[in-house]
Design a protein around this motif. Structure first.
Motif, PDB file in Angstrom:
ATOM      1  N   ILE A 243       0.837  -1.202   0.000  1.00  0.00           N
ATOM      2  CA  ILE A 243       0.000   0.000   0.000  1.00  0.00           C
ATOM      3  C   ILE A 243       0.874   1.256   0.000  1.00  0.00           C
ATOM      4  O   ILE A 243       0.596   2.235  -0.714  1.00  0.00           O
ATOM      5  CB  ILE A 243      -0.943   0.008   1.222  1.00  0.00           C
ATOM      6  N   LEU A 244       1.939   1.249   0.789  1.00  0.00           N
ATOM      7  CA  LEU A 244       2.833   2.410   0.824  1.00  0.00           C
ATOM      8  C   LEU A 244       3.495   2.648  -0.533  1.00  0.00           C
ATOM      9  O   LEU A 244       3.619   3.785  -0.995  1.00  0.00           O
ATOM     10  CB  LEU A 244       3.890   2.228   1.910  1.00  0.00           C
ATOM     11  N   LEU A 245       3.913   1.569  -1.191  1.00  0.00           N
ATOM     12  CA  LEU A 245       4.499   1.713  -2.523  1.00  0.00           C
ATOM     13  C   LEU A 245       3.470   2.252  -3.511  1.00  0.00           C
ATOM     14  O   LEU A 245       3.772   3.132  -4.328  1.00  0.00           O
ATOM     15  CB  LEU A 245       5.029   0.363  -3.009  1.00  0.00           C
ATOM     16  N   GLY A 246       2.252   1.701  -3.444  1.00  0.00           N
ATOM     17  CA  GLY A 246       1.196   2.171  -4.331  1.00  0.00           C
ATOM     18  C   GLY A 246       0.823   3.624  -4.068  1.00  0.00           C
ATOM     19  O   GLY A 246       0.565   4.389  -5.000  1.00  0.00           O
ATOM     20  N   PHE A 247       0.814   4.016  -2.790  1.00  0.00           N
ATOM     21  CA  PHE A 247       0.520   5.407  -2.429  1.00  0.00           C
ATOM     22  C   PHE A 247       1.557   6.340  -3.047  1.00  0.00           C
ATOM     23  O   PHE A 247       1.209   7.378  -3.627  1.00  0.00           O
ATOM     24  CB  PHE A 247       0.509   5.547  -0.903  1.00  0.00           C
ATOM     25  N   GLY A 312       7.790  -7.959  -5.237  1.00  0.00           N
ATOM     26  CA  GLY A 312       8.011  -7.016  -4.148  1.00  0.00           C
ATOM     27  C   GLY A 312       9.224  -6.132  -4.324  1.00  0.00           C
ATOM     28  O   GLY A 312       9.121  -4.894  -4.339  1.00  0.00           O
ATOM     29  N   MET A 313      10.409  -6.740  -4.453  1.00  0.00           N
ATOM     30  CA  MET A 313      11.623  -5.941  -4.531  1.00  0.00           C
ATOM     31  C   MET A 313      11.754  -5.209  -5.866  1.00  0.00           C
ATOM     32  O   MET A 313      12.372  -4.144  -5.941  1.00  0.00           O
ATOM     33  CB  MET A 313      12.860  -6.810  -4.278  1.00  0.00           C
ATOM     34  N   LEU A 314      11.156  -5.755  -6.915  1.00  0.00           N
ATOM     35  CA  LEU A 314      11.123  -5.026  -8.182  1.00  0.00           C
ATOM     36  C   LEU A 314      10.327  -3.734  -8.012  1.00  0.00           C
ATOM     37  O   LEU A 314      10.733  -2.669  -8.501  1.00  0.00           O
ATOM     38  CB  LEU A 314      10.497  -5.902  -9.273  1.00  0.00           C
ATOM     39  N   SER A 315       9.207  -3.803  -7.303  1.00  0.00           N
ATOM     40  CA  SER A 315       8.405  -2.604  -7.036  1.00  0.00           C
ATOM     41  C   SER A 315       9.180  -1.611  -6.182  1.00  0.00           C
ATOM     42  O   SER A 315       9.152  -0.397  -6.431  1.00  0.00           O
ATOM     43  CB  SER A 315       7.107  -2.991  -6.319  1.00  0.00           C
ATOM     44  N   VAL A 316       9.870  -2.124  -5.172  1.00  0.00           N
ATOM     45  CA  VAL A 316      10.687  -1.258  -4.322  1.00  0.00           C
ATOM     46  C   VAL A 316      11.729  -0.522  -5.164  1.00  0.00           C
ATOM     47  O   VAL A 316      11.934   0.705  -5.015  1.00  0.00           O
ATOM     48  CB  VAL A 316      11.382  -2.089  -3.217  1.00  0.00           C
ATOM     49  N   ALA A 317      12.381  -1.238  -6.065  1.00  0.00           N
ATOM     50  CA  ALA A 317      13.427  -0.633  -6.904  1.00  0.00           C
ATOM     51  C   ALA A 317      12.866   0.477  -7.789  1.00  0.00           C
ATOM     52  O   ALA A 317      13.490   1.543  -7.944  1.00  0.00           O
ATOM     53  CB  ALA A 317      14.102  -1.702  -7.755  1.00  0.00           C
ATOM     54  N   MET A 318      11.673   0.255  -8.359  1.00  0.00           N
ATOM     55  CA  MET A 318      11.092   1.251  -9.258  1.00  0.00           C
ATOM     56  C   MET A 318      10.653   2.503  -8.497  1.00  0.00           C
ATOM     57  O   MET A 318      10.819   3.626  -8.977  1.00  0.00           O
ATOM     58  CB  MET A 318       9.919   0.649 -10.026  1.00  0.00           C
ATOM     59  N   VAL A 319      10.101   2.326  -7.298  1.00  0.00           N
ATOM     60  CA  VAL A 319       9.693   3.490  -6.503  1.00  0.00           C
ATOM     61  C   VAL A 319      10.919   4.259  -6.028  1.00  0.00           C
ATOM     62  O   VAL A 319      10.940   5.501  -6.037  1.00  0.00           O
ATOM     63  CB  VAL A 319       8.809   3.046  -5.313  1.00  0.00           C
ATOM     64  N   LEU A 320      11.956   3.539  -5.615  1.00  0.00           N
ATOM     65  CA  LEU A 320      13.195   4.198  -5.186  1.00  0.00           C
ATOM     66  C   LEU A 320      13.821   4.975  -6.339  1.00  0.00           C
ATOM     67  O   LEU A 320      14.261   6.128  -6.176  1.00  0.00           O
ATOM     68  CB  LEU A 320      14.180   3.163  -4.655  1.00  0.00           C
ATOM     69  N   ALA A 419       8.803   5.297   1.250  1.00  0.00           N
ATOM     70  CA  ALA A 419       7.962   4.141   0.940  1.00  0.00           C
ATOM     71  C   ALA A 419       8.796   2.953   0.468  1.00  0.00           C
ATOM     72  O   ALA A 419       8.519   1.800   0.828  1.00  0.00           O
ATOM     73  CB  ALA A 419       6.928   4.516  -0.127  1.00  0.00           C
ATOM     74  N   ALA A 420       9.814   3.223  -0.341  1.00  0.00           N
ATOM     75  CA  ALA A 420      10.678   2.143  -0.820  1.00  0.00           C
ATOM     76  C   ALA A 420      11.411   1.469   0.333  1.00  0.00           C
ATOM     77  O   ALA A 420      11.526   0.235   0.379  1.00  0.00           O
ATOM     78  CB  ALA A 420      11.679   2.692  -1.837  1.00  0.00           C
TER      79      ALA A 420
END
Length: 440
Positions: A243-247, A312-320, A419-420
């Motif tokens: 949710i934090l990544l999506g936000f 999960g970590m792919l999403s983290v990388a893109m947000v970062l 968020a990341a």
């Protein structure tokens, strides 16, 4: 006496229910168009912001409030319709949503009342709030679990394509016909989609609809079919982190839709046509990143990579990455470099919205999936209620428009980086799914 009769093989019922790939992608294509229209509706306000603000006498803060009013019931309706989707056929719910979209746009053809404008935006937001979660819930009924990331990303790519075509197309209508005609055009497109949907889609898919046979051509990764208390799902690390990544991702999307056209005109002196072309280029890049991220995620998953990493970590990388690029863009002294970095920074996390849906689908019981996906999108898109108003207030209170925009982009960068970091610490879908399978 020996006979040589050829007997027709008796197939298990589950095999008979397996959907054809062609049928599954037909439904996905229609849902893609559904999202295209959805984001065309969203983009229209930003594209028409200058003449619309003049017609209604709105300053930057007033326009920001109007843009944010769209999200007043956006999240609430996303949750409510998500729970309805656990019990009602999604194809009918989708049809009702689009009809309400079209009706809510129609007052813009004639009204000069700010109250009617706000009521129109609130109604449109209430109808569009459940759109992406419900579209995914409908599409998931046509694909097995490990093959859902690509079609989910295709749906999300509709957000970029919708705005990509809206930017030059609707800008032309606004400049050469009238801004009100653009609203009428989008309303008619919604009605046309409804006709296609009723004619071409007459059933729910067989993968996990309530009251239907659930079939699987492979071991399922989803939670077993006992009921799980919603609080257990909502307080899982995967749900909170996603949710934090999506936000963070949607915070950038909301700014892009509501403010980027004005930012380019007021902050950098571009003409409406030039700003529309830059916006179109931005959404073209964003669409490519959405599709590319989805393809990469699905390919990694099918190759056996843990979804902690493939999703999960792919999403983290893109947000970062988005946070870092936005930070650099806000601090850059060159106007051209600043705009390029800011547009790349906002676009980079775009595909995350599709991935968080599959992350939370993975930890959800199938018969509770509509509610979980509706809540996922609803909470992530709360950013849309905050971002436009925040940017409007910053622009009005700053010594000049560009300074206000810069502060807003710095806030976006910080949100993405935080968020990341939290998402990297919390998202563990395999562990959470296993824990949720065990009754308390």
């Amino acid at each position: 006496m020996t006979t040589n009769e050829t007997k027709e093989p008796i197939l298990p019922d589950a095999v008979k229910l397996m959907p054809s790939t062609r049928r599954a992608w037909l439904v996905t294509g229609l849902l893609f168009v559904f999202i295209v229209i959805n984001f065309g509706d969203k983009a229209l306000l930003g594209l028409a912001s200058k003449p619309l603000s003049a017609a209604f006498g709105l300053d930057a803060a007033g326009y920001g409030l109007v843009a944010s009013s769209f999200f007043l019931l956006f999240s609430v309706s996303g949750v409510l319709v998500g729970f309805l989707a656990n019990r009602l056929p999604t194809r009918w719910l989708l049809l009702v949503l689009v009809l309400v979209w079209s009706l809510s746009l129609s007052p813009m053809v004639w009204t000069s009342s700010v109250a009617v404008l706000v009521a129109s935006r609130i109604t449109l937001g209430a109808a569009e709030g459940p759109a992406y979660g419900l579209a995914n819930h409908s599409m998931f009924k046509w694909f097995s679990e490990s093959k859902r990331q690509l079609p989910s990303s295709v749906l999300l790519m509709g957000s970029s394509v919708g705005t990509l075509f809206a930017a030059p197309g609707l800008t032309w209508v606004i400049q050469n016909v009238d801004w009100r005609a653009a609203f009428a055009l989008m309303a008619l497109l919604g009605v046309f989609w409804c006709v296609l949907w009723v004619v071409l889609v007459r059933e729910e898919g067989p993968y996990g609809a309530s009251g239907e046979v659930t079939v699987s051509d492979e071991p399922s990764l989803t939670v077993a079919e006992h009921h799980v208390a919603y609080r257990r799902i909502f307080f899982s690390g995967t749900f909170i982190g996603s949710i934090l990544l999506g936000f963070a991702a949607y915070f950038g999307v909301a700014i892009a839709v509501a403010w980027v056209p004005q930012f380019l005109q007021d902050g950098h002196g571009l003409s409406p046509t030039a700003a529309g072309n830059v916006v179109a280029a931005f959404w073209a890049v964003a669409g490519g990143l959405i599709l590319g991220t989805g393809l990469l995620s699905q390919r990694l998953t099918l190759r056996g990579v843990s979804t902690t990493w493939s999703r999960g970590m792919l999403s983290v990388a893109m947000v970062l990455l988005g946070g870092i690029l936005t930070l650099l863009g806000a601090l850059a002294s060159s106007p051209t470099l600043s705009v390029a970095l800011l547009m790349a920074g906002i676009a980079a996390p775009g595909g995350v919205v599709a991935i968080i849906v599959t992350l939370n689908e993975e930890i959800s019981p199938v018969r509770q999936r509509g509610a979980i996906l509706g809540t996922t999108v609803a909470l992530a898109t709360l950013a849309g209620l905050i971002a436009p108003t925040m940017m409007g207030n910053l622009v009005d209170s700053a010594p000049n428009a560009l300074a206000g925009y810069t502060t807003g982009f710095l806030i976006l960068a910080v949100i993405c980086i935080v968020a990341a970091a939290v998402g990297a610490a919390l998202i563990r879908p395999g562990c959470d799914a296993s824990r949720l399978r065990r009754p308390l």
